[in-house]
Design a protein around this motif. Structure first.
Motif, PDB file in Angstrom:
ATOM      1  N   ILE A 180      13.951   4.824  -0.334  1.00 26.53           N
ATOM      2  CA  ILE A 180      14.317   4.556   0.790  1.00 26.53           C
ATOM      3  C   ILE A 180      13.978   2.761   0.562  1.00 26.53           C
ATOM      4  O   ILE A 180      12.952   2.431   0.021  1.00 26.53           O
ATOM      5  CB  ILE A 180      13.432   4.847   1.937  1.00 26.53           C
ATOM      6  N   GLN A 181      14.925   1.779   0.885  1.00 23.51           N
ATOM      7  CA  GLN A 181      14.675   0.484   0.833  1.00 23.51           C
ATOM      8  C   GLN A 181      14.483  -0.019   2.347  1.00 23.51           C
ATOM      9  O   GLN A 181      15.425  -0.020   3.049  1.00 23.51           O
ATOM     10  CB  GLN A 181      15.940  -0.313   0.294  1.00 23.51           C
ATOM     11  N   ILE A 182      13.263  -0.753   2.522  1.00 21.92           N
ATOM     12  CA  ILE A 182      13.063  -1.401   3.920  1.00 21.92           C
ATOM     13  C   ILE A 182      13.264  -2.705   3.872  1.00 21.92           C
ATOM     14  O   ILE A 182      12.601  -3.546   3.048  1.00 21.92           O
ATOM     15  CB  ILE A 182      11.708  -1.071   4.577  1.00 21.92           C
ATOM     16  N   VAL A 238       7.512   7.799  11.006  1.00 21.74           N
ATOM     17  CA  VAL A 238       8.103   8.860  10.143  1.00 21.74           C
ATOM     18  C   VAL A 238       8.242  10.237  11.135  1.00 21.74           C
ATOM     19  O   VAL A 238       9.414  10.773  10.911  1.00 21.74           O
ATOM     20  CB  VAL A 238       7.254   9.219   8.912  1.00 21.74           C
ATOM     21  N   SER A 296       3.508   5.870   1.945  1.00 16.89           N
ATOM     22  CA  SER A 296       4.503   5.178   0.760  1.00 16.89           C
ATOM     23  C   SER A 296       5.363   4.218   1.409  1.00 16.89           C
ATOM     24  O   SER A 296       5.896   3.409   0.510  1.00 16.89           O
ATOM     25  CB  SER A 296       5.218   6.379  -0.154  1.00 16.89           C
ATOM     26  N   LEU A 297       5.755   4.358   2.498  1.00 21.44           N
ATOM     27  CA  LEU A 297       6.829   3.541   3.198  1.00 21.44           C
ATOM     28  C   LEU A 297       5.952   2.032   3.772  1.00 21.44           C
ATOM     29  O   LEU A 297       6.437   1.235   4.226  1.00 21.44           O
ATOM     30  CB  LEU A 297       7.487   4.031   4.153  1.00 21.44           C
ATOM     31  N   LYS A 298       4.648   2.232   3.809  1.00 23.35           N
ATOM     32  CA  LYS A 298       3.735   1.345   4.767  1.00 23.35           C
ATOM     33  C   LYS A 298       4.331   0.995   6.002  1.00 23.35           C
ATOM     34  O   LYS A 298       4.289  -0.019   6.365  1.00 23.35           O
ATOM     35  CB  LYS A 298       3.811  -0.017   3.833  1.00 23.35           C
ATOM     36  N   CYS A 299       4.499   2.294   6.879  1.00 24.70           N
ATOM     37  CA  CYS A 299       4.534   2.282   8.149  1.00 24.70           C
ATOM     38  C   CYS A 299       3.806   3.166   8.782  1.00 24.70           C
ATOM     39  O   CYS A 299       2.748   3.903   8.233  1.00 24.70           O
ATOM     40  CB  CYS A 299       6.257   2.593   8.267  1.00 24.70           C
ATOM     41  N   PHE A 322       4.500  10.284   3.637  1.00 25.05           N
ATOM     42  CA  PHE A 322       5.849   9.455   3.383  1.00 25.05           C
ATOM     43  C   PHE A 322       5.390   8.144   4.261  1.00 25.05           C
ATOM     44  O   PHE A 322       5.858   6.990   3.840  1.00 25.05           O
ATOM     45  CB  PHE A 322       6.947  10.218   4.303  1.00 25.05           C
ATOM     46  N   TRP A 360       9.335  11.225  -4.557  1.00 24.00           N
ATOM     47  CA  TRP A 360       9.578   9.859  -4.173  1.00 24.00           C
ATOM     48  C   TRP A 360      11.060  10.005  -3.660  1.00 24.00           C
ATOM     49  O   TRP A 360      11.959  10.358  -4.195  1.00 24.00           O
ATOM     50  CB  TRP A 360       9.374   9.114  -5.279  1.00 24.00           C
ATOM     51  N   ILE A 395      15.132   3.850   7.957  1.00 23.06           N
ATOM     52  CA  ILE A 395      14.804   4.956   7.138  1.00 23.06           C
ATOM     53  C   ILE A 395      15.241   6.178   7.528  1.00 23.06           C
ATOM     54  O   ILE A 395      15.732   6.954   6.685  1.00 23.06           O
ATOM     55  CB  ILE A 395      13.149   5.268   7.568  1.00 23.06           C
TER      56      ILE A 395
END
Length: 135
Positions: free
Chosen positions: A5-7, A55, A47-50, A44, A2, A19
């Motif tokens: 990273i804060q988006i 990425v 997990s970041l929902k992107c 990744f 994990w 990111i």
């Protein structure tokens, strides 16, 4: 693994930039150590929902900077960052932020003296609260 990273979806900064900036800082500061295997691009992104494209761009940019190393069939790893490079990256990150702050001050006609006073006040408060967290 994990990665913290804060988006900020309300930010004007593009997602890949948010990111990339945070991942660079984690690597340069040593919070993610040399040799660490990063999540696959798909993991990744999930997990970041992107998107995977976002990425992939981050990994490619950081690989071009020499911070990441991709081994075909094995994955993407944090590269060795020498002391000089680490110092230079750290300085660059802070310098860019300070320059942006000075530009903001200039844009609202903040005087040099006002900016210095504000900067010193913020430093004092941030370092005091940061040092107080660990005690």
């Amino acid at each position: 693994m994990w990665i913290p990273i804060q988006i900020n979806e309300n930010s004007a900064e593009p997602l890949y930039f948010q990111i990339e900036t945070q991942l660079r800082s984690l690597i340069v500061s040593g919070q993610i150590e040399e040799g660490t295997l990063l999540p696959s691009i798909r993991e990744f992104a999930s997990s970041l929902k992107c998107s995977v494209i976002t990425v992939r761009r981050v990994y490619q940019d950081l690989e071009n900077e020499g911070l990441l190393l991709t081994k075909q069939g094995t994955g993407t790893f944090v590269a060795r960052v020498g002391h000089n490079e680490r110092s230079e990256y750290r300085r660059m990150v802070v310098q860019e932020a300070v320059e942006a702050a000075v530009e903001a001050g200039l844009s609202v006609q903040y005087s040099e003296e006002e900016l210095k006073a504000l900067f010193l006040e913020i430093i004092k408060n941030k370092y005091r609260s940061h040092m107080g967290e660990g005690s």
